[in-house]
Design a protein around this motif. Structure first.
Motif: not given
Length: 172
Positions: A12, A15-16, A57, A59
């Motif tokens: 996470l 990616r974020w 999800h 995210e």
């Protein structure tokens, strides 16, 4: 935290992080504050990692949390700006407001505040107004509860406003 949870958090983050940082920077207009917001977002994710791992999800939770942290930071900035003007508004005559950058004038305001307030109150006001500490940090430094610190600042503001009204010829 087990290995799969650590892996999820790491994934996470990789990616974020960039997306969250860009959003936070857009929201608050400050790269350093945006960095803090993203760090706080991921710190908040650690205790919720089991829920995030179970969800489809995670995210979405990160984005929503970053949004709320950015809003909180904006509110805190507004509160800080308001706190920083307390001394100026409370002791300065209306025609002197433009002179705040003058060190001598600022010193005179502090002398007036010191004459009006107790040494403990001056110390607290200095922490909040000059050092720009939040109530929580000031409370910790003084060994007070957050509520006590907030109430003391409220009383300080009340004294300063009353003094301002008195100087302007109004009733306290």
């Amino acid at each position: 935290m087990d290995q799969t949870q650590r892996a999820l958090l790491s994934t996470l983050y990789e990616r974020w992080y960039g997306v969250l940082h860009r959003y936070a920077q857009w929201a608050v207009g400050d790269a350093l504050l945006a960095e803090e917001i993203v760090q706080e977002t991921f710190l908040a994710a650690v205790p919720k990692i089991e829920e995030l791992a179970a969800g489809e999800h995670p995210e979405r939770w990160l984005i929503q949390t970053a949004k709320y942290k950015a809003l909180h930071a904006l509110r805190e900035q507004a509160r800080q700006r308001a706190k920083n003007t307390v001394l100026e508004e409370s002791l300065a005559a209306p025609d002197q407001l433009g002179q705040w950058e003058d060190r001598e004038y600022a010193g005179q305001l502090w002398e007036k505040a010191a004459a009006l307030l107790s040494p403990e109150e001056v110390a607290l006001l200095r922490m909040v107004a000059l050092e720009k500490l939040g109530h929580q940090a000031a409370a910790e430094r003084l060994g007070l509860s957050l509520w006590s610190c907030q109430k003391r600042m409220q009383r300080i503001r009340k004294k300063l406003r009353a003094q301002r009204r008195k100087l302007e010829g109004g009733t306290p």
